[in-house]
Scaffold this motif. Structure first.
Motif, short mmCIF file in Angstrom:
data_model
loop_
_atom_site.label_atom_id
_atom_site.label_comp_id
_atom_site.label_asym_id
_atom_site.label_seq_id
_atom_site.Cartn_x
_atom_site.Cartn_y
_atom_site.Cartn_z
N ALA A 78 33.31 37.84 25.85
CA ALA A 78 32.16 37.45 26.95
C ALA A 78 32.56 38.37 28.16
CB ALA A 78 32.74 36.05 27.17
N GLU A 79 31.73 38.18 28.80
CA GLU A 79 32.05 38.52 30.59
C GLU A 79 32.62 37.27 31.07
OE1 GLU A 79 32.07 41.62 32.09
OE2 GLU A 79 31.26 42.74 30.47
N THR A 80 33.67 37.45 31.79
CA THR A 80 34.49 36.19 32.22
C THR A 80 34.76 35.91 33.69
OG1 THR A 80 36.36 37.20 31.89
CG2 THR A 80 35.51 36.15 29.91
N HIS A 81 34.35 36.84 34.48
CA HIS A 81 34.81 36.68 35.84
C HIS A 81 33.46 36.10 36.87
CE1 HIS A 81 37.29 36.53 39.08
NE2 HIS A 81 36.91 37.59 39.90
N VAL A 82 33.73 34.72 37.37
CA VAL A 82 32.77 34.19 38.14
C VAL A 82 32.12 35.21 39.24
CG1 VAL A 82 32.23 32.15 39.65
CG2 VAL A 82 33.51 32.08 37.53
N ASP A 83 33.10 35.79 40.04
CA ASP A 83 32.67 36.71 41.04
C ASP A 83 31.82 37.71 40.54
OD1 ASP A 83 34.10 35.08 42.90
OD2 ASP A 83 35.96 36.18 42.63
N ARG A 84 32.23 38.51 39.36
CA ARG A 84 31.37 39.71 39.02
C ARG A 84 30.08 39.10 38.37
NH1 ARG A 84 34.63 44.56 37.38
NH2 ARG A 84 36.87 43.98 37.61
N SER A 85 30.02 37.74 37.98
CA SER A 85 28.49 37.32 37.59
C SER A 85 27.72 37.17 38.85
CB SER A 85 28.65 35.97 36.78
OG SER A 85 29.10 34.84 37.56
N ILE A 86 28.41 36.79 40.06
CA ILE A 86 27.52 36.54 41.10
C ILE A 86 27.03 38.02 41.85
CG2 ILE A 86 27.64 36.02 43.93
CD1 ILE A 86 29.73 33.77 42.45
N SER A 87 27.83 38.86 41.78
CA SER A 87 27.43 40.31 42.25
C SER A 87 26.40 41.09 41.10
CB SER A 87 28.67 41.28 42.60
OG SER A 87 29.55 41.41 41.66
N GLY A 88 26.74 40.68 39.70
CA GLY A 88 25.93 41.59 38.59
C GLY A 88 25.62 40.74 37.44
N PRO A 311 48.98 50.70 35.05
CA PRO A 311 47.77 51.34 34.82
C PRO A 311 46.52 50.81 35.30
CG PRO A 311 49.19 51.06 32.90
CD PRO A 311 49.73 50.11 33.94
N ILE A 312 46.49 49.37 35.25
CA ILE A 312 45.31 48.57 35.92
C ILE A 312 45.34 48.68 37.26
CG2 ILE A 312 44.35 46.58 36.03
CD1 ILE A 312 45.66 45.68 33.33
N ARG A 313 46.60 48.57 37.94
CA ARG A 313 46.46 48.47 39.47
C ARG A 313 46.30 49.81 39.88
NH1 ARG A 313 48.33 44.38 43.69
NH2 ARG A 313 49.38 45.89 44.79
N SER A 314 46.51 50.85 39.15
CA SER A 314 46.23 52.11 39.77
C SER A 314 45.09 52.70 39.44
CB SER A 314 47.35 53.17 39.68
OG SER A 314 47.49 53.19 37.93
N GLY A 315 44.15 52.11 38.73
CA GLY A 315 43.04 52.60 38.05
C GLY A 315 41.82 52.06 38.88
N ALA A 316 40.62 51.89 37.93
CA ALA A 316 39.39 51.61 38.60
C ALA A 316 39.39 50.08 39.39
CB ALA A 316 38.33 51.32 37.21
N TYR A 317 40.38 49.30 39.03
CA TYR A 317 40.52 48.09 39.49
C TYR A 317 40.52 48.28 41.08
CZ TYR A 317 43.46 43.59 40.74
OH TYR A 317 43.79 42.54 41.21
N ARG A 318 41.22 49.05 41.55
CA ARG A 318 41.46 49.42 42.89
C ARG A 318 40.03 49.61 43.64
NH1 ARG A 318 46.78 50.57 44.11
NH2 ARG A 318 46.47 50.76 46.06
N GLU A 319 39.06 50.14 42.98
CA GLU A 319 37.71 50.33 43.45
C GLU A 319 36.89 48.70 43.42
OE1 GLU A 319 35.75 53.15 41.14
OE2 GLU A 319 37.43 54.31 41.36
N TYR A 320 37.31 48.03 42.61
CA TYR A 320 36.65 46.69 42.17
C TYR A 320 37.43 45.82 43.53
CZ TYR A 320 36.76 41.75 41.16
OH TYR A 320 36.63 40.51 41.47
N TYR A 321 38.54 46.08 43.64
CA TYR A 321 39.18 45.30 44.79
C TYR A 321 38.61 45.44 46.12
CZ TYR A 321 43.17 42.62 46.87
OH TYR A 321 43.84 41.64 47.50
N GLU A 322 38.51 46.75 46.49
CA GLU A 322 37.90 47.16 47.56
C GLU A 322 36.42 46.79 47.76
OE1 GLU A 322 39.12 51.25 48.20
OE2 GLU A 322 37.90 51.56 50.10
N ARG A 323 35.80 46.86 47.00
CA ARG A 323 34.35 46.59 46.88
C ARG A 323 34.46 44.71 47.27
NH1 ARG A 323 33.24 48.98 42.32
NH2 ARG A 323 33.02 46.94 41.22
N HIS A 324 35.11 44.35 46.37
CA HIS A 324 34.94 42.83 46.35
C HIS A 324 35.58 42.33 47.39
CE1 HIS A 324 34.41 38.68 45.02
NE2 HIS A 324 35.74 38.36 45.21
#
Ligand code: NAD
Ligand code: DAU
Length: 331
Positions: A78-88, A311-324
């Motif tokens: 599943a896609e599981t994160h409520v915040d991501r479901s609100i933005s997309g 590896p998570i905290r230094s990868g695409a997660y940073r962009e997600y964090y900044e955006r959200h």
């Protein structure tokens, strides 16, 4: 048993696979799309004992390949994160609803037992008391609406085609291997790094916390003993306000309370979740890990397993964090 575990490279799915391989001697095939939330690292200690198929549940060809030789399907994917479901919301509709449909068809063609892993969020928010399996379904977010749609489709396959389906609805899980977009791992990693802890609204929303191994055991009971056509709630032993959770994490991480920052609330934020799990307890399940023990184990695990989260905290997660969150992680 010979199980097809969909979404088995995620947080709860990988815990379930570990449990079934180690403690039940099951033969397991994992089908997983390896989205941002799915990682083979989550299965590092059992990967040689399972068959891994990289593919999406909404792809009938991948599903047909993966399901060969299995006698039951357990769907965590599943896609599981409520915040991501609100933005997309779109990915949520495709995976959570369309994907569930493809799996149900695969089960119907082969007459397989089917377990749908679902959530307390299908019932919506409750100010007092607890939801039972007979409570009305009143989802609030695009995430929970798609999980509800999937539950209704699963129930329809029992009523219409006699497919032996069961649904297991869990409350908020926490524990090792949880992707740090969710409250507890996000707050642990920020506290360890000295980054601010972003608490939504007034921080008084209540969640019913369930240690992930207890959910894995509950799903196992539903798989083995659940009555076809039924749903079973699987709720944690403790309810806490978010602020209490965050404060305890700061204490365990040895970080200062001044790191707490109140930020804009989540739109449509459900105030409180609470499940009655009497029906599942009657099958012999009970939660074994209380919040105090579980949160200590979880903070220790993140502290000791930087190989997993760095590896998570230094990868695409940073962009997600900044955006959200509208700001960068400092460290
Ligand atoms: P997660 O986000 O950690 O993992 C989801 C997994 O599904 C990942 O491995 C991902 O790669 C995979 N996936 C996503 N889309 C896919 C697709 N189209 N095809 C195949 N694989 C796909 O999620 P989680 O927290 O482990 O949740 C697992 C299940 O449990 C979900 O169905 C969720 O709704 C349910 N649930 C979660 C909680 C919770 O607190 N996390 C509580 C109750 C129920
Ligand atoms: O209840 C089960 C559900 O629990 C699962 O079905 C979902 O897949 C899972 O994501 C989870 O949903 P929540 O929205 O309850 O979990 P989350 O960790 O996102 O948030 C928990 C609470 O913490 C919620 O009240 C929002 C709040 N929160 C969350 C984040 C990410 C914050 O205050 N700050 C944050 O940065």
């Amino acid at each position: 048993m010979r199980l097809l575990v969909c979404g088995g490279a995620g947080f709860i799915g990988s815990t379930f696979v570990r449990l079934r391989v180690r403690q039940h001697g099951d033969t397991v095939t994992v089908l997983d799309k390896l989205t941002y939330a799915g990682r083979q690292e989550n299965l590092h200690d059992v990967i040689d004992d399972i068959r891994f198929v990289h593919g999406a549940i909404e792809d009938p060809v991948a599903v047909a390949d993966a399901v060969a030789g299995c006698d039951a399907i357990v769907n965590f994917a599943a896609e599981t994160h409520v915040d991501r479901s609100i933005s997309g919301p779109e990915a949520f509709i495709i995976t959570n609803m369309q994907g569930t449909h493809v799996l149900l068809e695969a089960a119907r063609e082969r007459g397989l037992r089917y377990v749908q892993v679902s959530t307390d969020e299908v019932y919506g928010s409750i100010d007092e008391g607890s939801f039972t399996e007979r409570s009305p379904l009143q989802p609030s977010s695009p995430y929970s609406a798609t999980k509800t749609g999937a539950d209704l489709l699963v129930a329809s396959y029992f009523h219409t085609y006699g497919l032996p389906t069961v649904i297991c609805r869990g409350s908020n899980n926490y524990g090792p291997y949880q992707y740090p977009e969710k409250l507890i791992p996000l707050m642990i990693l920020n506290a360890l790094a000295g980054d601010p802890l972003p608490v939504y609204g007034d921080g008084r929303n209540v969640r019913n916390w369930l240690f992930v191994e207890d959910f894995g055991a509950g799903i196992g009971q539903v798989l083995e003993r659940g009555a076809p056509g039924e749903a079973y709630n699987c709720g944690g032993p403790d309810e806490c306000e978010n602020l209490t959770v965050v404060t305890r994490i700061l204490e365990l991480a040895g970080a200062d309370h001044s790191l707490i920052e109140f930020v804009t609330d989540r739109p449509g934020h459900d105030r409180r979740y609470s499940l009655s799990s009497e029906k599942l307890r009657a099958l012999g399940w009970q939660p074994r890990v209380h919040f105090e023990e579980g949160i200590e184990r979880t903070v220790r695990w993140y502290r000791d397993n930087a190989w997993w989260w760095e590896p998570i905290r230094s990868g695409a997660y940073r962009e997600y964090y900044e955006r959200h969150y509208g700001r960068a992680l400092k460290s």
